[in-house]
Design a protein around this motif. Sequence first.
Motif, PDB file in Angstrom:
ATOM      1  N   HIS A  21      45.430  41.282  44.144  1.00  0.00           N
ATOM      2  CA  HIS A  21      45.441  40.026  43.416  1.00  0.00           C
ATOM      3  C   HIS A  21      44.635  39.734  42.230  1.00  0.00           C
ATOM      4  O   HIS A  21      44.990  39.113  41.280  1.00  0.00           O
ATOM      5  CB  HIS A  21      45.066  38.956  44.436  1.00  0.00           C
ATOM      6  N   ALA A  22      43.454  40.667  42.201  1.00  0.00           N
ATOM      7  CA  ALA A  22      42.643  40.369  41.047  1.00  0.00           C
ATOM      8  C   ALA A  22      43.078  41.215  39.990  1.00  0.00           C
ATOM      9  O   ALA A  22      43.076  40.789  38.774  1.00  0.00           O
ATOM     10  CB  ALA A  22      41.120  40.904  41.743  1.00  0.00           C
ATOM     11  N   ARG A  23      43.619  42.448  40.290  1.00  0.00           N
ATOM     12  CA  ARG A  23      44.120  43.130  39.436  1.00  0.00           C
ATOM     13  C   ARG A  23      45.271  42.663  38.681  1.00  0.00           C
ATOM     14  O   ARG A  23      45.508  42.568  37.309  1.00  0.00           O
ATOM     15  CB  ARG A  23      44.434  44.668  39.982  1.00  0.00           C
ATOM     16  N   ALA A  24      46.056  41.975  39.489  1.00  0.00           N
ATOM     17  CA  ALA A  24      47.412  41.175  38.867  1.00  0.00           C
ATOM     18  C   ALA A  24      46.943  40.171  37.950  1.00  0.00           C
ATOM     19  O   ALA A  24      47.664  39.988  36.942  1.00  0.00           O
ATOM     20  CB  ALA A  24      48.204  40.747  40.035  1.00  0.00           C
ATOM     21  N   ASN A  76      44.318  39.985  36.335  1.00  0.00           N
ATOM     22  CA  ASN A  76      43.688  40.527  35.132  1.00  0.00           C
ATOM     23  C   ASN A  76      44.958  41.007  33.948  1.00  0.00           C
ATOM     24  O   ASN A  76      44.749  40.819  32.791  1.00  0.00           O
ATOM     25  CB  ASN A  76      42.489  41.674  35.366  1.00  0.00           C
ATOM     26  N   LEU A  77      45.880  41.739  34.567  1.00  0.00           N
ATOM     27  CA  LEU A  77      47.039  41.960  33.954  1.00  0.00           C
ATOM     28  C   LEU A  77      47.598  40.710  33.231  1.00  0.00           C
ATOM     29  O   LEU A  77      48.010  40.914  31.954  1.00  0.00           O
ATOM     30  CB  LEU A  77      47.908  42.865  34.723  1.00  0.00           C
ATOM     31  N   ALA A  78      47.808  39.805  33.927  1.00  0.00           N
ATOM     32  CA  ALA A  78      48.770  38.680  33.366  1.00  0.00           C
ATOM     33  C   ALA A  78      47.959  38.147  32.122  1.00  0.00           C
ATOM     34  O   ALA A  78      48.205  37.880  31.060  1.00  0.00           O
ATOM     35  CB  ALA A  78      48.915  37.772  34.438  1.00  0.00           C
ATOM     36  N   LEU A  79      46.633  38.049  32.289  1.00  0.00           N
ATOM     37  CA  LEU A  79      45.556  37.401  31.288  1.00  0.00           C
ATOM     38  C   LEU A  79      45.459  38.342  30.209  1.00  0.00           C
ATOM     39  O   LEU A  79      45.391  37.798  28.975  1.00  0.00           O
ATOM     40  CB  LEU A  79      44.152  37.366  31.748  1.00  0.00           C
ATOM     41  N   SER A  80      45.406  39.793  30.386  1.00  0.00           N
ATOM     42  CA  SER A  80      45.423  40.735  29.008  1.00  0.00           C
ATOM     43  C   SER A  80      46.772  40.556  28.319  1.00  0.00           C
ATOM     44  O   SER A  80      46.670  40.546  27.128  1.00  0.00           O
ATOM     45  CB  SER A  80      45.454  42.025  29.853  1.00  0.00           C
ATOM     46  N   ARG A  81      47.854  40.260  29.117  1.00  0.00           N
ATOM     47  CA  ARG A  81      49.101  39.848  28.240  1.00  0.00           C
ATOM     48  C   ARG A  81      49.000  38.650  27.422  1.00  0.00           C
ATOM     49  O   ARG A  81      49.479  38.831  26.321  1.00  0.00           O
ATOM     50  CB  ARG A  81      50.434  40.187  28.968  1.00  0.00           C
ATOM     51  N   LEU A 138      44.142  44.951  24.734  1.00  0.00           N
ATOM     52  CA  LEU A 138      42.919  45.151  25.903  1.00  0.00           C
ATOM     53  C   LEU A 138      43.543  45.276  27.116  1.00  0.00           C
ATOM     54  O   LEU A 138      44.770  44.539  27.439  1.00  0.00           O
ATOM     55  CB  LEU A 138      42.019  44.102  25.816  1.00  0.00           C
ATOM     56  N   HIS A 139      43.215  46.164  27.818  1.00  0.00           N
ATOM     57  CA  HIS A 139      43.720  46.483  29.252  1.00  0.00           C
ATOM     58  C   HIS A 139      42.770  45.641  30.323  1.00  0.00           C
ATOM     59  O   HIS A 139      43.330  45.412  31.298  1.00  0.00           O
ATOM     60  CB  HIS A 139      43.723  47.917  29.631  1.00  0.00           C
ATOM     61  N   ASP A 140      41.585  45.237  29.893  1.00  0.00           N
ATOM     62  CA  ASP A 140      40.652  44.603  30.901  1.00  0.00           C
ATOM     63  C   ASP A 140      39.729  43.601  30.277  1.00  0.00           C
ATOM     64  O   ASP A 140      39.659  43.542  29.061  1.00  0.00           O
ATOM     65  CB  ASP A 140      40.046  45.797  31.666  1.00  0.00           C
ATOM     66  N   THR A 152      40.823  34.000  42.511  1.00  0.00           N
ATOM     67  CA  THR A 152      41.552  34.407  41.434  1.00  0.00           C
ATOM     68  C   THR A 152      42.381  33.558  40.956  1.00  0.00           C
ATOM     69  O   THR A 152      42.395  33.335  39.512  1.00  0.00           O
ATOM     70  CB  THR A 152      42.403  35.796  41.834  1.00  0.00           C
ATOM     71  N   TRP A 153      43.062  32.639  41.651  1.00  0.00           N
ATOM     72  CA  TRP A 153      43.900  31.504  40.909  1.00  0.00           C
ATOM     73  C   TRP A 153      43.011  30.613  40.189  1.00  0.00           C
ATOM     74  O   TRP A 153      43.203  30.166  38.982  1.00  0.00           O
ATOM     75  CB  TRP A 153      44.390  30.673  41.905  1.00  0.00           C
ATOM     76  N   HIS A 154      41.517  30.230  40.736  1.00  0.00           N
ATOM     77  CA  HIS A 154      40.750  29.427  39.826  1.00  0.00           C
ATOM     78  C   HIS A 154      40.448  30.115  38.545  1.00  0.00           C
ATOM     79  O   HIS A 154      40.321  29.445  37.464  1.00  0.00           O
ATOM     80  CB  HIS A 154      39.338  28.966  40.823  1.00  0.00           C
ATOM     81  N   ALA A 155      40.120  31.312  38.658  1.00  0.00           N
ATOM     82  CA  ALA A 155      39.535  32.045  37.492  1.00  0.00           C
ATOM     83  C   ALA A 155      40.765  32.220  36.537  1.00  0.00           C
ATOM     84  O   ALA A 155      40.350  32.062  35.255  1.00  0.00           O
ATOM     85  CB  ALA A 155      39.301  33.553  37.733  1.00  0.00           C
TER      86      ALA A 155
END
Length: 243
Positions: A131-134, A136-141, A151-153, A215-218
């Motif tokens: 869930h944390a990786r997902a 992060n991926l959404a935010l990177s996009r 950026l990837h991360d 993760t949702w809050h972040a």
Amino acid sequence: MTDYSPTDPAGPVRADIVLPCLDEAEALPRVLARVPEGWRALVVDNGSTDGSADIARSLGATVVHEPRRGFGSACHAGLLAAEAEYVCFCDCDGSLDPALLPGFVRRIADGESDLVLGRRRPTTRGAWPPHARAGNLALSRMLRRRTGLRLHDLGPMRAVRRDALLALDLTDRRSGYPLQMVVRASDAGLRVTETDVPYLPRTGRSKVTGTWLGTWHAVRDMRAVLRQPETRTARGVRAEATR
């Protein structure tokens, strides 16, 4: 094969390293043992109840107390307490190795970058929860659409010149602080790059992305950052940088 060696052949660099801390008594000895020689460790205690501040102080760290809860509050308190030309940030949970940071600072000192981020590369399956990786991926996009940065991360391990970061006038005091740093740096025309770093299983329970709710809050905090328009401060920094 990725080289994770902290060896710096170009000579020593110095920096203050900000370590936001909330109940990290178990991880602190290992983290502080990896702080580069000659660097000042700023452990920002954000309301710990497990004796983290006393442990950090006993191990030679400078302890900064920040009563306002929030990852951004802790990071910014450390930034204000820093005095070195360069300031680095790193999680205090044992998942990242502070000994790698001289290489980050060297890239800035040599003029290759202005803000260097650590791209987390998990060393085990459980180091980075799905869930944390997902998230992060959404935010990177979303960041790519907002700034053009590929950026990837958006990880917490990073280095920057202290004056340059202060000039960005960061205002987020929650989970959006690391993203706001990148967005405003990009808006200001600073060069943002990333480099691979090993990502280990953290010691203890995560306070931010250890659960779906965290993760949702972040992600919520960070999406709010991405909706913010370019600031006048960022435009001013960019104009100064291009003179």
